[in-house]
Design a protein around this motif. Structure first.
Motif, PDB file in Angstrom:
ATOM      1  N   GLY A  79      -6.977  11.157  13.689  1.00 50.34           N
ATOM      2  CA  GLY A  79      -6.710  11.382  12.270  1.00 50.34           C
ATOM      3  C   GLY A  79      -7.747  10.601  11.488  1.00 50.34           C
ATOM      4  N   ARG A  80      -7.315   9.646  10.684  1.00 50.39           N
ATOM      5  CA  ARG A  80      -8.238   8.785   9.934  1.00 50.39           C
ATOM      6  C   ARG A  80      -8.244   7.349  10.459  1.00 50.39           C
ATOM      7  NH1 ARG A  80      -9.524  12.867   8.566  1.00 50.39           N
ATOM      8  NH2 ARG A  80      -9.414  13.965   6.611  1.00 50.39           N
ATOM      9  N   HIS A  81      -7.562   7.102  11.567  1.00 51.91           N
ATOM     10  CA  HIS A  81      -7.405   5.744  12.081  1.00 51.91           C
ATOM     11  C   HIS A  81      -8.271   5.504  13.306  1.00 51.91           C
ATOM     12  CE1 HIS A  81      -4.117   5.171   9.292  1.00 51.91           C
ATOM     13  NE2 HIS A  81      -3.620   6.322   9.693  1.00 51.91           N
ATOM     14  N   LEU A  82      -8.883   4.327  13.345  1.00 50.99           N
ATOM     15  CA  LEU A  82      -9.724   3.946  14.465  1.00 50.99           C
ATOM     16  C   LEU A  82      -8.849   3.748  15.697  1.00 50.99           C
ATOM     17  CD1 LEU A  82     -12.536   3.083  15.491  1.00 50.99           C
ATOM     18  CD2 LEU A  82     -11.927   0.746  14.808  1.00 50.99           C
ATOM     19  N   GLN A  83      -9.184   4.464  16.762  1.00 49.57           N
ATOM     20  CA  GLN A  83      -8.427   4.339  18.005  1.00 49.57           C
ATOM     21  C   GLN A  83      -9.164   3.454  19.002  1.00 49.57           C
ATOM     22  OE1 GLN A  83      -7.623   7.973  20.117  1.00 49.57           O
ATOM     23  NE2 GLN A  83      -5.760   7.112  20.964  1.00 49.57           N
ATOM     24  N   SER A  84     -10.476   3.640  19.125  1.00 49.64           N
ATOM     25  CA  SER A  84     -11.266   2.802  20.025  1.00 49.64           C
ATOM     26  C   SER A  84     -12.719   2.824  19.566  1.00 49.64           C
ATOM     27  CB  SER A  84     -11.150   3.293  21.468  1.00 49.64           C
ATOM     28  OG  SER A  84     -11.694   4.586  21.600  1.00 49.64           O
ATOM     29  N   TRP A  85     -13.506   1.874  20.086  1.00 52.80           N
ATOM     30  CA  TRP A  85     -14.911   1.793  19.754  1.00 52.80           C
ATOM     31  C   TRP A  85     -15.658   1.127  20.887  1.00 52.80           C
ATOM     32  CZ3 TRP A  85     -16.734  -3.193  19.553  1.00 52.80           C
ATOM     33  CH2 TRP A  85     -15.795  -4.194  19.352  1.00 52.80           C
ATOM     34  N   HIS A  86     -16.979   1.354  20.915  1.00 47.92           N
ATOM     35  CA  HIS A  86     -17.823   0.720  21.921  1.00 47.92           C
ATOM     36  C   HIS A  86     -19.188   0.424  21.309  1.00 47.92           C
ATOM     37  CE1 HIS A  86     -19.808  -0.263  25.638  1.00 47.92           C
ATOM     38  NE2 HIS A  86     -20.754   0.613  25.346  1.00 47.92           N
ATOM     39  N   ALA A 143     -11.716  26.653   6.155  1.00 48.36           N
ATOM     40  CA  ALA A 143     -11.997  25.789   5.000  1.00 48.36           C
ATOM     41  C   ALA A 143     -11.324  24.428   5.176  1.00 48.36           C
ATOM     42  CB  ALA A 143     -11.527  26.460   3.716  1.00 48.36           C
ATOM     43  N   TRP A 144     -10.081  24.421   5.647  1.00 47.38           N
ATOM     44  CA  TRP A 144      -9.377  23.147   5.883  1.00 47.38           C
ATOM     45  C   TRP A 144     -10.128  22.311   6.915  1.00 47.38           C
ATOM     46  CZ3 TRP A 144      -7.465  21.459  10.553  1.00 47.38           C
ATOM     47  CH2 TRP A 144      -6.800  20.246  10.513  1.00 47.38           C
ATOM     48  N   TYR A 145     -10.547  22.928   8.009  1.00 49.76           N
ATOM     49  CA  TYR A 145     -11.263  22.205   9.059  1.00 49.76           C
ATOM     50  C   TYR A 145     -12.578  21.635   8.527  1.00 49.76           C
ATOM     51  CZ  TYR A 145     -13.551  21.110  13.430  1.00 49.76           C
ATOM     52  OH  TYR A 145     -14.202  20.450  14.440  1.00 49.76           O
ATOM     53  N   TRP A 146     -13.285  22.400   7.716  1.00 50.46           N
ATOM     54  CA  TRP A 146     -14.550  21.943   7.168  1.00 50.46           C
ATOM     55  C   TRP A 146     -14.351  20.718   6.266  1.00 50.46           C
ATOM     56  CZ3 TRP A 146     -17.026  22.795   2.161  1.00 50.46           C
ATOM     57  CH2 TRP A 146     -18.371  22.434   2.168  1.00 50.46           C
ATOM     58  N   ARG A 149     -15.920  12.347   8.778  1.00 47.47           N
ATOM     59  CA  ARG A 149     -17.260  11.784   8.961  1.00 47.47           C
ATOM     60  C   ARG A 149     -17.487  10.628   7.998  1.00 47.47           C
ATOM     61  NH1 ARG A 149     -22.630  11.997   7.334  1.00 47.47           N
ATOM     62  NH2 ARG A 149     -24.098  11.809   9.067  1.00 47.47           N
ATOM     63  N   GLU A 150     -17.031  10.764   6.759  1.00 42.54           N
ATOM     64  CA  GLU A 150     -17.154   9.663   5.806  1.00 42.54           C
ATOM     65  C   GLU A 150     -16.372   8.440   6.280  1.00 42.54           C
ATOM     66  OE1 GLU A 150     -16.011  11.216   2.019  1.00 42.54           O
ATOM     67  OE2 GLU A 150     -17.785  12.501   1.874  1.00 42.54           O
ATOM     68  N   GLN A 151     -15.197   8.674   6.853  1.00 37.86           N
ATOM     69  CA  GLN A 151     -14.402   7.575   7.405  1.00 37.86           C
ATOM     70  C   GLN A 151     -15.134   6.939   8.590  1.00 37.86           C
ATOM     71  OE1 GLN A 151     -11.503   6.220   6.286  1.00 37.86           O
ATOM     72  NE2 GLN A 151     -11.782   4.676   7.871  1.00 37.86           N
ATOM     73  N   ALA A 152     -15.760   7.760   9.427  1.00 43.16           N
ATOM     74  CA  ALA A 152     -16.509   7.246  10.581  1.00 43.16           C
ATOM     75  C   ALA A 152     -17.697   6.402  10.116  1.00 43.16           C
ATOM     76  CB  ALA A 152     -16.982   8.393  11.464  1.00 43.16           C
ATOM     77  N   ILE A 153     -18.391   6.829   9.061  1.00 47.05           N
ATOM     78  CA  ILE A 153     -19.509   6.049   8.533  1.00 47.05           C
ATOM     79  C   ILE A 153     -19.012   4.698   8.023  1.00 47.05           C
ATOM     80  CG2 ILE A 153     -21.212   5.912   6.663  1.00 47.05           C
ATOM     81  CD1 ILE A 153     -21.574   8.974   7.005  1.00 47.05           C
ATOM     82  N   ALA A 154     -17.920   4.700   7.266  1.00 52.06           N
ATOM     83  CA  ALA A 154     -17.373   3.441   6.736  1.00 52.06           C
ATOM     84  C   ALA A 154     -16.918   2.524   7.870  1.00 52.06           C
ATOM     85  CB  ALA A 154     -16.213   3.738   5.787  1.00 52.06           C
ATOM     86  N   THR A 155     -16.250   3.075   8.872  1.00 48.83           N
ATOM     87  CA  THR A 155     -15.775   2.278   9.998  1.00 48.83           C
ATOM     88  C   THR A 155     -16.948   1.767  10.822  1.00 48.83           C
ATOM     89  OG1 THR A 155     -13.748   3.586  10.068  1.00 48.83           O
ATOM     90  CG2 THR A 155     -14.267   2.286  12.013  1.00 48.83           C
ATOM     91  N   GLY A 156     -17.954   2.613  11.048  1.00 50.32           N
ATOM     92  CA  GLY A 156     -19.141   2.186  11.778  1.00 50.32           C
ATOM     93  C   GLY A 156     -19.880   1.079  11.057  1.00 50.32           C
ATOM     94  N   ARG A 157     -19.985   1.190   9.739  1.00 50.27           N
ATOM     95  CA  ARG A 157     -20.631   0.143   8.945  1.00 50.27           C
ATOM     96  C   ARG A 157     -19.857  -1.174   9.058  1.00 50.27           C
ATOM     97  NH1 ARG A 157     -21.384   2.756   4.353  1.00 50.27           N
ATOM     98  NH2 ARG A 157     -23.496   3.328   4.977  1.00 50.27           N
ATOM     99  N   GLU A 158     -18.532  -1.093   9.005  1.00 45.55           N
ATOM    100  CA  GLU A 158     -17.700  -2.292   9.126  1.00 45.55           C
ATOM    101  C   GLU A 158     -17.872  -2.949  10.500  1.00 45.55           C
ATOM    102  OE1 GLU A 158     -12.989  -2.978   9.505  1.00 45.55           O
ATOM    103  OE2 GLU A 158     -13.624  -1.862   7.732  1.00 45.55           O
ATOM    104  N   LEU A 159     -17.882  -2.133  11.554  1.00 50.17           N
ATOM    105  CA  LEU A 159     -18.091  -2.669  12.903  1.00 50.17           C
ATOM    106  C   LEU A 159     -19.472  -3.306  13.033  1.00 50.17           C
ATOM    107  CD1 LEU A 159     -16.538   0.168  15.099  1.00 50.17           C
ATOM    108  CD2 LEU A 159     -15.704  -2.181  14.898  1.00 50.17           C
ATOM    109  N   ALA A 160     -20.481  -2.642  12.493  1.00 52.43           N
ATOM    110  CA  ALA A 160     -21.846  -3.168  12.571  1.00 52.43           C
ATOM    111  C   ALA A 160     -21.948  -4.511  11.845  1.00 52.43           C
ATOM    112  CB  ALA A 160     -22.831  -2.164  11.986  1.00 52.43           C
ATOM    113  N   SER A 178     -13.301  17.723   8.329  1.00 50.66           N
ATOM    114  CA  SER A 178     -14.431  17.182   9.083  1.00 50.66           C
ATOM    115  C   SER A 178     -15.325  16.337   8.198  1.00 50.66           C
ATOM    116  CB  SER A 178     -15.239  18.316   9.714  1.00 50.66           C
ATOM    117  OG  SER A 178     -14.468  18.982  10.681  1.00 50.66           O
ATOM    118  N   ILE A 179     -15.538  16.761   6.964  1.00 48.53           N
ATOM    119  CA  ILE A 179     -16.364  15.986   6.035  1.00 48.53           C
ATOM    120  C   ILE A 179     -15.715  14.637   5.740  1.00 48.53           C
ATOM    121  CG2 ILE A 179     -17.182  15.873   3.641  1.00 48.53           C
ATOM    122  CD1 ILE A 179     -17.717  18.879   3.836  1.00 48.53           C
ATOM    123  N   SER A 180     -14.424  14.632   5.456  1.00 48.57           N
ATOM    124  CA  SER A 180     -13.767  13.361   5.144  1.00 48.57           C
ATOM    125  C   SER A 180     -13.658  12.471   6.377  1.00 48.57           C
ATOM    126  CB  SER A 180     -12.404  13.593   4.509  1.00 48.57           C
ATOM    127  OG  SER A 180     -11.550  14.262   5.392  1.00 48.57           O
TER     128      SER A 180
END
Length: 108
Positions: free
Chosen positions: A87-94, A13-16, A23-34, A19-21
């Protein structure tokens, strides 16, 4: 035996939820990069394709996730991109190189 089952359910349950939070962070970070590169994030394309352990700057072990996502420069193309969260911090991107659309101003 029951305690082991409860521990496994709790960890699952913790992993699930984690993972959801993430993914939400990844969407927000991806949107910011875009937006930074004048691209459009295609939201439904964000997917985690790799999970492993990594250490943060304090030496603590955290989950490190790699997310793949697509962006578009003009609405008809797709660029496959990647970002890594520790964790919740951006480490690298391409984001691959692309040609920006050029508007042609006719001379009248």
């Amino acid at each position: 035996m029951e305690i082991y089952l409860l521990v496994i359910i709790f960890i699952g349950a913790w992993y699930w939820f984690d993972s959801i939070s993430s993914r939400e962070q990844a969407i927000a970070t991806g949107r910011e990069l875009a937006e930074r590169f004048s691209l459009q994030l295609l939201d439904e394309t964000v997917a985690c394709n790799k999970v492993w352990l990594g250490r943060n700057s304090r030496g603590r072990v955290q989950l490190q996730r790699t997310y793949q996502f697509d962006v578009s420069a003009n609405g008809s193309d797709r660029l496959s991109c990647e970002l890594v969260l520790l964790g919740r911090h951006l480490q690298s991107w391409h984001i691959p190189p692309y040609l920006q659309p050029v508007s042609i101003n006719p001379l009248y």
